[in-house]
Design an enzyme around this catalytic site. Structure first.
Site, PDB file in Angstrom:
ATOM      1  N   LYS A 131       0.977  -1.261   0.181  1.00 49.65           N
ATOM      2  CA  LYS A 131       0.130   0.101  -0.136  1.00 49.65           C
ATOM      3  C   LYS A 131       1.615   1.544   0.291  1.00 49.65           C
ATOM      4  O   LYS A 131       0.029   2.853   0.021  1.00 49.65           O
ATOM      5  CB  LYS A 131      -0.674   0.125   1.308  1.00 49.65           C
TER       6      LYS A 131
HETATM    7  C1  LIG Z   1      -4.018  -4.002   1.146  1.00 53.71           C
HETATM    8  C2  LIG Z   1      -4.347  -5.618   0.910  1.00 53.71           C
HETATM    9  C3  LIG Z   1      -3.610  -6.559   0.286  1.00 53.71           C
HETATM   10  C4  LIG Z   1      -5.746  -6.494  -0.371  1.00 53.71           C
HETATM   11  O1  LIG Z   1      -5.241  -5.514  -1.054  1.00 53.71           O
HETATM   12  P1  LIG Z   1      -6.850  -5.604  -2.128  1.00 53.71           P
HETATM   13  O2  LIG Z   1      -6.730  -3.655  -2.665  1.00 53.71           O
HETATM   14  O3  LIG Z   1      -7.407  -4.728  -1.022  1.00 53.71           O
HETATM   15  O4  LIG Z   1      -7.804  -6.252  -2.831  1.00 53.71           O
HETATM   16  C5  LIG Z   1      -3.343  -8.205   0.152  1.00 53.71           C
HETATM   17  N1  LIG Z   1      -2.364  -7.522   0.860  1.00 53.71           N
HETATM   18  C6  LIG Z   1      -1.758  -7.015   1.875  1.00 53.71           C
HETATM   19  C7  LIG Z   1      -0.683  -7.725   2.388  1.00 53.71           C
HETATM   20  C8  LIG Z   1      -2.474  -5.991   2.624  1.00 53.71           C
HETATM   21  O5  LIG Z   1      -2.224  -5.105   3.016  1.00 53.71           O
END
Ligand SMILES: *Cc1c(COP(=O)(O)O)cnc(C)c1O
Length: 472
Positions: free
Chosen positions: A113
């Site tokens: 993220k």
């Molecule tokens: C947020 C997150 C996801 C999921 O991603 P999306 O964009 O919500 O599909 C998967 N793995 C980790 C470690 C995350 O922080």
């Protein structure tokens, strides 16, 4: 580039006009009016670009109301070896010929993220500097999103972050990561409740339109378009790293929750990146896998939503999924509005008997799910075979990705977090704790800064008001 709503009720807007907003006024999500198409000649040139240069090429096709030099500066400030530990930003690790992991988790909070959120922080700052406005970001987190937002917004003038989290429910690592921030514009609020209580408070405060307006309340949740478009870049970067020329196709395996990450892959494919399959992986919370297998989208209730060992994928419905359905229906906003009038009431919709279900394959999507036993086995297997440690979310992606792997098509699995964040499951799989990157050794012992509040929206409003006055 103009932006429209998936539900058709928004006059076309520019990027800067949708940057700070969450939902469109009609309840839909912002989408580019059309996808920029990349020619073979452009793709050839892009192959040799650095991450920031590639990011500029891609982002400037979606953002045309920020002067090019300013946009380039914002991108160059964001994607540095200093922030991401490596000039490649998203290095590709090859496990064996044709099987790769794309490292997306080397930013400040060790999860993918950061790649979008770090850019968002700089875009917000730029925008607010121009208008002289302030922004108070209010969010609820059970882990990765909150810390990623805080590390992106820390120290930014004109921006405060009020982040609600369920007291005592996050891992010690995640708690320490957030609560150890000493920046004056970061406000950690531990709520005496569960994650849903935190989310309900955010909703209640956001629904108080007078308060929201008066205190310039905004969000950074995963439906923010700027986050999606920032993520498009690493699909291109990963493609170039795993192939020698642009005649080749690759498939991506994506650990999915709110459909944000894989939505960016869909955008990259619509732009013309040679992606064969977008392999969507869920954990036990398989609402998306169910849709791609059966054509039925059935949002789960809170009680049906399980707490798993890949917690960042524990979702009851996928907030970005509407964007894909918009494209699948041939951008039929009326139909999307109708489908989501059911979803917004907590009901399911069923496309299995419509031509849309068969059309999914034209978009490259396939899917599968994983569970605790499979993820532990995958972590162990990858460690034993390649001496590489992966986290629980990445393991779900690899497990499902390998089940769909085809010979002759390189498979790129997106690494969405580092194993250091989920040491308990790693120890269960391989019998030892994962190493921590430099700088994180002592995290849990740092002084923590947070307040504790009851499940009471008014108390949170009062707190925000008070803090805004104090730091005005
Ligand atoms: C947020 C997150 C996801 C999921 O991603 P999306 O964009 O919500 O599909 C998967 N793995 C980790 C470690 C995350 O922080």
């Amino acid at each position: 580039m103009q932006y429209i709503s998936t539900r058709g009720g928004m006059p076309p807007k520019s990027f800067s006009e949708i940057l700070l907003s969450g939902l469109s006024p009609d309840g839909g999500l912002a989408m580019p009016a059309a996808y920029p198409k990349i020619t073979a000649a452009q793709l050839e040139v892009w192959r040799s670009l650095s991450y920031p240069a590639l990011a500029f090429e891609i982002l400037s096709r979606f953002i045309d109301d920020i002067p090019a030099d300013d946009l380039r500066n914002l991108i160059n400030q964001t994607y540095t070896a200093e922030a991401f530990g490596n000039a490649d930003i998203t290095p590709l690790k090859t496990l064996e010929p044709g099987l790769h992991i794309l490292g997306l988790s080397n930013g400040p909070t060790l999860a993918f993220k950061d790649i979008a959120m770090q850019l968002l922080g700089n875009l917000f700052q730029y925008q607010l500097d121009k208008t002289g406005d302030e922004l108070n970001i209010l969010g609820a987190t059970s882990g990765d999103t909150g810390s990623s937002a805080e590390y992106a917004m820390r120290g930014k003038h004109g921006i405060r972050v009020f982040m609600l989290s369920p007291q005592g429910k996050m891992s010690r690592f995640q708690t320490a990561q957030m609560f150890s921030l000493q920046d004056k514009n970061i406000f950690n609020i531990a709520i005496r409740g569960v994650f849903d209580d935190c989310q309900d408070i955010v909703k209640a405060v956001s629904n108080d339109h007078a308060f929201k307006q008066a205190h310039r309340i905004g969000t950074v949740n995963s439906i923010n378009w700027a986050r999606i478009v920032a993520q498009v870049v690493y699909y291109f970067k990963g493609y170039f790293a795993a192939t020698k020329n642009n005649d080749e196709q690759v498939s991506f395996a994506v650990p999915s929750g709110n459909f944000g990450n894989i939505c960016a892959g869909h955008v990259a494919r619509m732009m013309g990146l040679p992606i064969k399959h977008l392999i969507l992986a869920t954990n036990e919370n398989d609402v998306l896998d169910e849709f791609f297998r059966t054509g039925v989208y059935r949002p789960r209730t809170t009680t049906e939503t399980q707490h798993t060992s890949s917690p960042s994928m524990d979702i009851s419905k996928a907030s970005n999924f509407e964007r894909f359905i918009f494209d699948l229906t041939g951008r039929n906003a009326e139909q999307v509005a109708e489908l989501w009038s059911a979803v917004d009431k907590g009901n399911a919709f069923d496309l299995s008997t419509t031509p849309l279900f068969a059309a999914i394959k034209d978009y490259g999507f396939v899917s599968g799910n994983s569970n605790h036993a499979a993820r532990i086995a995958t972590i162990r297997d990858i460690y034993q075979r390649y001496h590489v440690l992966i986290d629980t979310h990445t393991a779900d992606g690899l497990k499902v990705g390998q089940a769909h792997q085809e010979s002759g098509v390189p498979l790129i699995c997106l690494e969405t977090a580092l194993p250091a964040k989920f040491s308990e499951s790693i120890a269960e799989a391989v019998g030892r704790e994962p190493e921590r990157p430099a700088g994180f050794e002592n995290l849990e012992n740092l002084p923590q800064r947070y307040v504790v509040k009851d499940v009471d929206a008014q108390a949170i409003k009062d707190y925000i008001e008070e803090q805004c006055k104090l730091s005005a």
